[in-house]
Design a protein around this motif. Sequence first.
Motif, PDB file in Angstrom:
ATOM      1  N   ALA A  53       6.323   0.292   5.789  1.00 57.54           N
ATOM      2  CA  ALA A  53       5.092   0.755   5.144  1.00 57.54           C
ATOM      3  C   ALA A  53       4.110  -0.410   5.093  1.00 57.54           C
ATOM      4  O   ALA A  53       2.905  -0.228   5.264  1.00 57.54           O
ATOM      5  N   LYS A  74       1.865  -2.748   6.195  1.00 60.00           N
ATOM      6  CA  LYS A  74       1.182  -2.960   7.470  1.00 60.00           C
ATOM      7  C   LYS A  74       0.822  -4.416   7.697  1.00 60.00           C
ATOM      8  O   LYS A  74       0.609  -4.858   8.820  1.00 60.00           O
ATOM      9  N   SER A  85      10.202  -1.119  -4.758  1.00 59.29           N
ATOM     10  CA  SER A  85      10.653   0.216  -5.210  1.00 59.29           C
ATOM     11  C   SER A  85       9.801   0.775  -6.346  1.00 59.29           C
ATOM     12  O   SER A  85       9.803   1.987  -6.584  1.00 59.29           O
ATOM     13  N   GLY A 127       0.721  -5.970   0.487  1.00 62.12           N
ATOM     14  CA  GLY A 127       0.050  -7.186   0.935  1.00 62.12           C
ATOM     15  C   GLY A 127       0.938  -8.174   1.671  1.00 62.12           C
ATOM     16  O   GLY A 127       2.088  -7.900   2.007  1.00 62.12           O
TER      17      GLY A 127
END
Length: 390
Positions: free
Chosen positions: A128, A130, A15, A108
């Motif tokens: 988000a 990836k 967050s 990461g």
Amino acid sequence: MASGDEKRRLTILGSTGSIGTNTLDVIERLGGRKKFEIAALTGNGNIPLLAEQARRLGAELAVTADEERYGELKDALSGSGIAVAAGRSGLIEAAERDAGWVMAAIVGNAGLAPTLAAARRGAAIALANKECLVSAGSLFLEAVRKGGARLLPVDSEHNAIFQVLESEQRHAVERIILTASGGPFRTKSLEEMRHVTADIARAHPNWSMGLKISIDSASMFNKALEMIEARHLFGFRPDQIEVIVHPQSVIHSMVGYSDGSVLAQLGCPDMRTAIGYALSYPKRSALPVERLDFAKLARLDFEAPDESRFPALRLARRAMEAGGVQGAVLNGAKETALEAFIKARIGFLAMAEIVEKVMDALADLPAAATMDDVFAADEKARQIAAGLIA
Ligand code: NDP
């Protein structure tokens, strides 16, 4: 929202980061505490911001990934009634809380284990991070399927594809076209790139993002990760995934169909559109993002990516074609090389050289049967990369 006054329960992993703070902004603009209950928020080093967010949104649990900062977070939240946890187990505890929607925005490979925990209990995951798909690909998707979870892509390119991919027409999809801004070094020569510092590389021309993804955009490793992410997320062949450089970042990506039609999603470069889409799906919410002014924009440019200056794209193709744990190897080596570049221990171009050498060294690693194999491949890649850096 299931019914009239019922609040939606959300957790935001990461967050305090760029995606995390944008997510809180969207939540507050869509009604804040009146409409949403925050099950958990997590951060790492930014304890003041994490504590402030947790108090402001009335979170039930706040977690720092850094065990040594537990006391600091506990003090910052004393008297608030907000539970506090730290470390890997704290992140898993946050992900396992019974929130229906989880934003996966830890940066990461550190985001993999907590996102997996949310997938296993069947959450709707706004993805988000990836690296989950890049490193763990089919095993991560299997956990999503078995857990009854749902992935809502937040990466702007994948969010765009998600919006224009007609699920009934998958057989007619010829290609997925990922757009790339080209980053700050789009027009720079190899010789110019050889000497850039992290401060120069982090200055993205269009998007405001976290440090690591900004530098990955400059090296085009971000696009490399996105190619692998798209392959897993949408299930098309590696040769169906194309990249086109589009410096204005207005078209966020496209899908090409067999009748020659190309469907695109456009918008101003603002992550709150993709975040809001994932939060409101399948509806659309009113968001205070800038509207596109086509007359002002006047033109949209495109150019083919130059793989000789940006070898990351070639390495992504190699990892996709090899399959197995090569995504984990590429990402583990890349994260290690990126840390070294940020600390000015290696030059900008050395990042891709190191990743390629690590991929050469680990080309024969067998495919992963379990998540432990993925973590082991990631660890091996990091060790070899660290050896090359030293
Ligand atoms: P940031 O670096 O801005 O934020 C990362 C978040 O992860 C922060 O909350 C940070 O905590 C936390 N964090 C850092 N290290 C760890 C760790 N070891 N364990 C647990 N938490 C940790 O990143 P971004 O928001 O830019 O990116 C987040 C993810 O979203 C990445 O995977 C990125 O590729 C992806 N993404 C980002 C986009 C963007 O616009 N920023 C666009 C598309 C995808 P703290 O700040 O407290 O240290």
